[in-house]
Motif scaffolding. Structure first.
Motif, PDB file in Angstrom:
ATOM      1  N   HIS B  74       0.843  -1.200   0.000  1.00 37.32           N
ATOM      2  CA  HIS B  74       0.000   0.000   0.000  1.00 37.32           C
ATOM      3  C   HIS B  74       0.882   1.256   0.000  1.00 37.32           C
ATOM      4  N   ASP B  75       1.860   1.238   0.880  1.00 39.85           N
ATOM      5  CA  ASP B  75       2.783   2.372   1.011  1.00 39.85           C
ATOM      6  C   ASP B  75       3.580   2.589  -0.271  1.00 39.85           C
ATOM      7  N   GLU B  76       3.904   1.488  -0.933  1.00 41.39           N
ATOM      8  CA  GLU B  76       4.686   1.569  -2.173  1.00 41.39           C
ATOM      9  C   GLU B  76       3.918   2.336  -3.259  1.00 41.39           C
ATOM     10  N   VAL B  77       2.623   2.040  -3.353  1.00 43.46           N
ATOM     11  CA  VAL B  77       1.793   2.737  -4.342  1.00 43.46           C
ATOM     12  C   VAL B  77       1.664   4.218  -3.966  1.00 43.46           C
ATOM     13  N   VAL B  78       1.404   4.469  -2.695  1.00 39.76           N
ATOM     14  CA  VAL B  78       1.256   5.850  -2.235  1.00 39.76           C
ATOM     15  C   VAL B  78       2.542   6.635  -2.493  1.00 39.76           C
ATOM     16  N   ARG B  79       3.679   5.984  -2.247  1.00 37.33           N
ATOM     17  CA  ARG B  79       4.970   6.651  -2.456  1.00 37.33           C
ATOM     18  C   ARG B  79       5.243   6.946  -3.923  1.00 37.33           C
ATOM     19  N   ARG B  80       4.851   6.019  -4.769  1.00 39.27           N
ATOM     20  CA  ARG B  80       5.036   6.238  -6.200  1.00 39.27           C
ATOM     21  C   ARG B  80       4.258   7.480  -6.637  1.00 39.27           C
ATOM     22  N   LEU B  81       3.050   7.611  -6.111  1.00 36.62           N
ATOM     23  CA  LEU B  81       2.230   8.783  -6.429  1.00 36.62           C
ATOM     24  C   LEU B  81       2.877  10.043  -5.859  1.00 36.62           C
ATOM     25  N   PHE B  82       3.349   9.916  -4.627  1.00 36.69           N
ATOM     26  CA  PHE B  82       3.965  11.018  -3.891  1.00 36.69           C
ATOM     27  C   PHE B  82       5.192  11.568  -4.624  1.00 36.69           C
ATOM     28  N   GLU B  83       5.933  10.654  -5.280  1.00 38.48           N
ATOM     29  CA  GLU B  83       7.127  11.083  -6.027  1.00 38.48           C
ATOM     30  C   GLU B  83       6.771  11.921  -7.255  1.00 38.48           C
ATOM     31  N   GLN B  84       5.552  11.732  -7.739  1.00 37.10           N
ATOM     32  CA  GLN B  84       5.191  12.388  -8.994  1.00 37.10           C
ATOM     33  C   GLN B  84       4.226  13.551  -8.854  1.00 37.10           C
ATOM     34  N   THR B  85       3.427  13.503  -7.812  1.00 36.34           N
ATOM     35  CA  THR B  85       2.393  14.522  -7.674  1.00 36.34           C
ATOM     36  C   THR B  85       2.008  14.668  -6.190  1.00 36.34           C
ATOM     37  N   THR B  86       0.996  15.451  -5.926  1.00 35.42           N
ATOM     38  CA  THR B  86       0.493  15.548  -4.558  1.00 35.42           C
ATOM     39  C   THR B  86      -0.539  14.442  -4.352  1.00 35.42           C
ATOM     40  N   VAL B  87      -0.418  13.744  -3.242  1.00 36.53           N
ATOM     41  CA  VAL B  87      -1.315  12.613  -3.009  1.00 36.53           C
ATOM     42  C   VAL B  87      -1.998  12.725  -1.650  1.00 36.53           C
ATOM     43  N   LEU B  88      -3.236  12.295  -1.627  1.00 38.96           N
ATOM     44  CA  LEU B  88      -3.965  12.134  -0.367  1.00 38.96           C
ATOM     45  C   LEU B  88      -4.057  10.635  -0.113  1.00 38.96           C
ATOM     46  N   PRO B  89      -3.221  10.110   0.777  1.00 42.13           N
ATOM     47  CA  PRO B  89      -3.254   8.662   1.006  1.00 42.13           C
ATOM     48  C   PRO B  89      -4.566   8.241   1.668  1.00 42.13           C
ATOM     49  N   LEU B  90      -5.068   7.097   1.274  1.00 43.07           N
ATOM     50  CA  LEU B  90      -6.240   6.537   1.942  1.00 43.07           C
ATOM     51  C   LEU B  90      -5.772   5.539   2.986  1.00 43.07           C
ATOM     52  N   ARG B  91      -6.601   5.327   3.967  1.00 41.98           N
ATOM     53  CA  ARG B  91      -6.254   4.354   4.988  1.00 41.98           C
ATOM     54  C   ARG B  91      -6.204   2.951   4.382  1.00 41.98           C
ATOM     55  N   LEU B  92      -5.346   2.132   4.980  1.00 43.41           N
ATOM     56  CA  LEU B  92      -5.203   0.745   4.512  1.00 43.41           C
ATOM     57  C   LEU B  92      -6.572   0.064   4.447  1.00 43.41           C
ATOM     58  N   ALA B  93      -6.711  -0.791   3.440  1.00 45.81           N
ATOM     59  CA  ALA B  93      -7.914  -1.613   3.289  1.00 45.81           C
ATOM     60  C   ALA B  93      -9.183  -0.815   3.020  1.00 45.81           C
ATOM     61  N   THR B  94      -9.042   0.235   2.222  1.00 45.09           N
ATOM     62  CA  THR B  94     -10.237   0.929   1.751  1.00 45.09           C
ATOM     63  C   THR B  94     -10.687   0.230   0.469  1.00 45.09           C
ATOM     64  N   VAL B  95     -11.815  -0.449   0.555  1.00 45.69           N
ATOM     65  CA  VAL B  95     -12.297  -1.244  -0.582  1.00 45.69           C
ATOM     66  C   VAL B  95     -13.752  -0.880  -0.848  1.00 45.69           C
ATOM     67  N   VAL B  96     -14.066  -0.657  -2.108  1.00 45.30           N
ATOM     68  CA  VAL B  96     -15.465  -0.467  -2.478  1.00 45.30           C
ATOM     69  C   VAL B  96     -15.869  -1.588  -3.425  1.00 45.30           C
ATOM     70  N   ALA B  97     -17.170  -1.743  -3.598  1.00 44.71           N
ATOM     71  CA  ALA B  97     -17.677  -2.914  -4.311  1.00 44.71           C
ATOM     72  C   ALA B  97     -17.227  -2.959  -5.782  1.00 44.71           C
ATOM     73  N   ASP B  98     -17.361  -1.845  -6.482  1.00 43.25           N
ATOM     74  CA  ASP B  98     -17.043  -1.861  -7.908  1.00 43.25           C
ATOM     75  C   ASP B  98     -16.667  -0.454  -8.368  1.00 43.25           C
ATOM     76  N   GLU B  99     -16.406  -0.303  -9.655  1.00 41.41           N
ATOM     77  CA  GLU B  99     -15.954   0.995 -10.148  1.00 41.41           C
ATOM     78  C   GLU B  99     -17.055   2.050 -10.066  1.00 41.41           C
ATOM     79  N   GLU B 100     -18.280   1.610 -10.089  1.00 43.11           N
ATOM     80  CA  GLU B 100     -19.397   2.540  -9.931  1.00 43.11           C
ATOM     81  C   GLU B 100     -19.354   3.163  -8.536  1.00 43.11           C
ATOM     82  N   ALA B 101     -19.105   2.301  -7.551  1.00 47.64           N
ATOM     83  CA  ALA B 101     -18.988   2.791  -6.173  1.00 47.64           C
ATOM     84  C   ALA B 101     -17.775   3.712  -6.035  1.00 47.64           C
ATOM     85  N   ALA B 102     -16.697   3.372  -6.731  1.00 47.24           N
ATOM     86  CA  ALA B 102     -15.495   4.209  -6.699  1.00 47.24           C
ATOM     87  C   ALA B 102     -15.793   5.591  -7.273  1.00 47.24           C
ATOM     88  N   ALA B 103     -16.587   5.637  -8.337  1.00 46.78           N
ATOM     89  CA  ALA B 103     -16.982   6.913  -8.945  1.00 46.78           C
ATOM     90  C   ALA B 103     -17.797   7.726  -7.941  1.00 46.78           C
TER      91      ALA B 103
END
Lengths: 141, 304
Positions: B74-103
């Motif tokens: 999780h941290d690895e992904v957040v860091r990759r984003l952090f290296e390239q742009t400004t990121v708002l990290p989400l708490r570990l294990a944030t899962v939604v049902a599908d892409e519709e829910a993500a939208a």
């Protein structure tokens, strides 16, 4: 999964630090929309216990919960004074015992001094013996 | 659908919409591909996972366990984003049902998330941990104050040893009363010469010890406040948490703008040497993505 990214940072931070951040911080998406796959609260709590036990097992003893904000409404201050009271009490115990030793030594010395002496000694050593049984030692033994 | 085949959308962080390189990222658990879900200005960085793979046994909380690997991924992904742009990290294990829910998540959080991203831009998080040095992790002040008592205790033991030695010579020469008497008298006078433990002196000593301990705690408090203030002066935001009375006495996080970073680290060095004189070590940990400053609602953040 490799642990490689952890090593590449400018200053080392432990896995516990990473865990603390990802479990304890970050944006929380709330509501029905989220699928609960892990009990993060529970894991977060366990992590603190894990860190605490790894780092300070010796001095923590059995009282880890007295410092966890999760378990106490007080801040560290309150816990600290409770802790220092306990420590103070332990010190007192130590000093009482030390005081006992002092008294015992002095009684023994006085008795020795008096045992060779004259008739008055009989009475005094008796009274000191009475004090001895009635005093700290009697209470202790 | 059985529990084993159910899948969900795992979310790592929020970024402003734009090109981000996510190649080669493994993602958590059995994640296939880490990618962006974009809705207008805001994007969610997600990957598709099976829910069963995220269902960790609770015993997994260890340095090498599944949870640790999960957190690192999780941290690895957040860091990759952090290296390239400004990121708002989400708490570990944030899962939604599908892409519709993500939208839906994107739609719901957009105004607050974009405002927060603007505030975090050009910042890194630095963590500072203050530890009390010394064997008596709990109460160094108390320990120092009570140093007198073990000393006086050992003095008492010392005279006790002397006493028994005298006793021994008295027993050996039980025929020669004179020497025995001499020894005991000498011993008695030496006991009298050392402080006679009176109740009043004891209480006085206790009171002094308690006052000294209290003053030491107060001084430490002031010292921590000063250190925190000195560091927070270089930060846009800061958080601090007193850690009670263990070895770690303060954990703080600072949101430091790039241009203030050198000044911040220099201040940390200065504070480290100030604190060292008081037996406190200062540890700087970072830089981190702004994990500690990622709350969407203005929570109890201290604005410096």
């Amino acid at each position: 999964m490799s642990m490689q990214p952890l090593a590449g940072r400018s200053r080392p931070d432990s896995l516990a630090d990473v865990l603390e951040r990802v479990l304890d911080k970050g944006v929380v998406i709330a509501g029905d929309i989220v699928v609960n796959v892990l009990d993060i609260e529970l894991l977060s709590l366990k992590l603190r216990l894990f860190i605490a036990s790894a780092q300070t097992a010796q001095e923590m003893g059995m009282d880890w919960w007295t410092r966890d904000a999760f378990f106490t409404s007080q801040n560290g201050e309150g816990n600290g004074s409770a802790r220092s009271r306990l420590q103070g009490w332990r010190d007192d115990q130590g000093q009482v015992e030390a005081g006992d030793d002092d008294l015992r030594d002095r009684v023994a010395a006085l008795e020795r001094a008096l045992s060779d002496a004259n008739g008055h000694a009989e009475q005094r050593s008796e009274s000191s013996a009475t004090r001895r049984t009635g005093g700290h030692e009697g209470a202790k033994r | 659908m059985s529990a084993h085949t159910r899948r969900g959308v795992y979310a790592y962080g929020l970024v402003r919409s734009g090109p981000v390189d996510l190649t080669g990222l493994a993602g958590v658990a059995d994640a296939a591909d880490v990618h962006l879900l974009t809705r207008d200005e805001l994007s969610l960085v997600v990957s598709d996972v099976s829910l069963a793979a995220l269902d960790l046994p609770e015993e997994e909380l260890s340095e090498n366990g599944q949870l640790a690997r999960f957190a690192v991924a999780h941290d690895e992904v957040v860091r990759r984003l952090f290296e390239q742009t400004t990121v708002l990290p989400l708490r570990l294990a944030t899962v939604v049902a599908d892409e519709e829910a993500a939208a839906q998540v994107l739609a719901d959080s957009a105004p607050r998330a974009l405002a927060r991203l603007a505030a975090l831009e050009g910042h890194q998080e630095w963590a500072v941990r203050l530890r009390r040095r010394g064997d008596d992790g709990g109460q160094p002040a108390n320990g120092r104050a009570t140093n007198g008592s073990p000393a006086s205790r050992s003095a008492a033991h010392g005279s006790a040893t002397n006493g028994s030695a005298t006793n021994g010579s008295a027993t050996n020469g039980s025929a020669t009363h004179g020497s025995a008497t001499h020894g005991s008298v000498a011993d008695t006078s030496s006991v009298n010469a050392t402080a006679r433990p009176s109740g009043r002196a004891y209480l006085q000593r206790r009171r002094d010890e308690l006052r000294a301990a209290q003053e030491a705690r107060y001084r430490e408090h002031v010292l921590l406040d000063d250190a925190h203030d000195a560091l927070a002066a270089h930060a846009s935001e800061s958080t601090r948490r007193s850690e009670g009375h263990g070895e770690v006495i303060l954990t703080a996080a600072y949101l430091v703008p790039a241009q203030a970073e050198d000044a911040f680290l220099a201040a940390a060095d200065t504070q480290a040497s100030v604190l060292a004189t008081a037996g406190v070590t200062l540890e700087v940990i970072g830089p981190w993505p702004p994990y500690s400053f990622a709350a969407l609602d203005a929570e109890e953040k201290t604005h410096a």
